[in-house]
Scaffold this active site. Sequence first.
Site, short mmCIF file in Angstrom:
data_model
loop_
_atom_site.label_atom_id
_atom_site.label_comp_id
_atom_site.label_asym_id
_atom_site.label_seq_id
_atom_site.Cartn_x
_atom_site.Cartn_y
_atom_site.Cartn_z
N SER A 153 0.86 -1.19 0.00
CA SER A 153 0.00 0.00 0.00
C SER A 153 0.89 1.24 0.00
O SER A 153 2.05 1.18 0.45
CB SER A 153 -0.84 -0.03 1.29
N TYR A 166 -0.44 -1.00 10.17
CA TYR A 166 -0.64 -1.38 8.76
C TYR A 166 0.57 -0.97 7.92
O TYR A 166 1.04 -1.75 7.08
CB TYR A 166 -1.92 -0.69 8.28
N LYS A 170 2.91 -3.39 5.76
CA LYS A 170 2.96 -3.20 4.31
C LYS A 170 4.36 -2.79 3.83
O LYS A 170 4.70 -3.02 2.67
CB LYS A 170 1.90 -2.19 3.86
N1 NAD Z 1 -8.73 -0.58 -1.18
C1 NAD Z 1 -7.63 0.15 -1.06
O1 NAD Z 1 -7.67 1.38 -1.22
C2 NAD Z 1 -6.31 -0.52 -0.76
C3 NAD Z 1 -5.16 0.29 -0.76
C4 NAD Z 1 -3.93 -0.29 -0.50
C5 NAD Z 1 -3.84 -1.65 -0.25
N2 NAD Z 1 -4.97 -2.41 -0.24
C6 NAD Z 1 -4.80 -3.82 0.07
O2 NAD Z 1 -5.47 -4.59 -0.90
C7 NAD Z 1 -5.84 -5.84 -0.32
C8 NAD Z 1 -7.30 -6.14 -0.63
O3 NAD Z 1 -8.12 -5.16 0.01
P1 NAD Z 1 -9.52 -4.66 -0.62
O4 NAD Z 1 -9.44 -3.20 -0.73
O5 NAD Z 1 -9.86 -5.48 -1.79
O6 NAD Z 1 -10.49 -4.96 0.61
P2 NAD Z 1 -11.87 -5.81 0.69
O7 NAD Z 1 -12.31 -5.71 2.10
O8 NAD Z 1 -12.78 -5.42 -0.40
O9 NAD Z 1 -11.37 -7.31 0.37
C9 NAD Z 1 -10.44 -7.96 1.19
C10 NAD Z 1 -10.88 -9.40 1.39
O10 NAD Z 1 -9.90 -10.03 2.23
C11 NAD Z 1 -10.60 -10.84 3.17
N3 NAD Z 1 -9.80 -11.03 4.37
C12 NAD Z 1 -9.53 -10.12 5.35
N4 NAD Z 1 -8.79 -10.70 6.30
C13 NAD Z 1 -8.60 -11.98 5.93
C14 NAD Z 1 -7.94 -13.09 6.52
N5 NAD Z 1 -7.35 -13.00 7.71
N6 NAD Z 1 -7.94 -14.27 5.84
C15 NAD Z 1 -8.56 -14.41 4.64
N7 NAD Z 1 -9.21 -13.38 4.05
C16 NAD Z 1 -9.24 -12.20 4.70
C17 NAD Z 1 -11.89 -10.10 3.47
O11 NAD Z 1 -12.88 -10.94 4.00
C18 NAD Z 1 -12.24 -9.50 2.11
O12 NAD Z 1 -13.13 -10.32 1.39
C19 NAD Z 1 -5.52 -5.75 1.16
O13 NAD Z 1 -4.27 -6.37 1.42
C20 NAD Z 1 -5.42 -4.26 1.39
O14 NAD Z 1 -4.60 -3.93 2.48
C21 NAD Z 1 -6.21 -1.88 -0.49
#
Ligand code: NAD
Length: 277
Positions: A153, A166, A170
């Site tokens: 991230s 976080y 990350k």
């Molecule tokens: N959305 C953003 O702006 C953003 C920015 C930077 C990084 N990220 C990273 O992208 C990745 C995906 O996030 P997203 O935005 O799609 O979120 P999201 O909540 O839409 O999807 C994440 C999924 O991961 C699952 N999850 C969470 N903890 C878990 C665990 N312990 N075991 C198995 N599954 C688990 C959740 O149930 C969910 O379905 C994450 O690593 C997040 O940190 C997202």
Amino acid sequence: MSEKLRGKVAVVTGSGRGIGRAMALKLAGDGARLVLNDLDDEPTMAVRDEIMALGGEAVACCGSVADAGFADRLISTCTGAFGGLDILINNAGYTWDNVIQKMSDEQWDAMLDVHLTAPFRILRAARPVIRALSRADAEAGRRVVRKVVNVSSVSGVFGNAGQANYSAAKAGIVGLTMTLAKEWGRLNTTVNCVAYGLIRTRMTEATANADAAIQVEGREIKVGVNVDLMAAMERGIPLGRAGTPEEAAGAAYLFCIPESDYVSGQTLLCTGGLTGI
Ligand SMILES: NC(=O)c1ccc[n+]([C@@H]2O[C@H](COP(=O)([O-])OP(=O)(O)OC[C@H]3O[C@@H](n4cnc5c(N)ncnc54)[C@H](O)[C@@H]3O)[C@@H](O)[C@H]2O)c1
């Protein structure tokens, strides 16, 4: 369906929703066979059904990536179902924010567990499988490049107030990526990372409800970004908007296709042009 990843076996953690779901659908659309994972069964099974309805193949391995023993279960589900492993994406996760003076040990540990320790264990469990496969390829005179994509991230690359836990995790995954790229080059395996900026998912959904929360492993975790804050954040992005899950998946896909076979140890910013926060 495209043929680019025809027959490849891909594991995507956290693929029940958001970016992971979009990654799974993108890879399946290119012919990959998928091992899906999420904490929650229902969305995972829905993604599996969606892939199968499109003529693809997918199996589910539900559960928390942070559970002891999960990594071995995930990798053995993969080899048991498909007899191989070509693409591994460590995506599962969530945020649990607080300023450092209010951050509990539980909050700190939860983020390190899901974003850093879990990918470490999954990669460690995958190592003997990847080694055996790469050895068999070498003996048969085949050159097959395997792919690991980790998810970071902007918080991990530039820091972000309120996210000491976080951002530390990350940033850690960036280090793990660079080290494994060095260890696994001899296994014909590239290891790269995508650091996302603001992507519209459940994690960042603009919400007028200050109490929006999800249940993660029995804990209530606040999610979403206030509507005004979201608009202000979007104004600061050169492309002027948050990314979609499909656009986010596109960045990870670049590391999965043969055109990136000689790219390893990199962290790609997928931020709509943001180069700092
Ligand atoms: N959305 C953003 O702006 C953003 C920015 C930077 C990084 N990220 C990273 O992208 C990745 C995906 O996030 P997203 O935005 O799609 O979120 P999201 O909540 O839409 O999807 C994440 C999924 O991961 C699952 N999850 C969470 N903890 C878990 C665990 N312990 N075991 C198995 N599954 C688990 C959740 O149930 C969910 O379905 C994450 O690593 C997040 O940190 C997202």
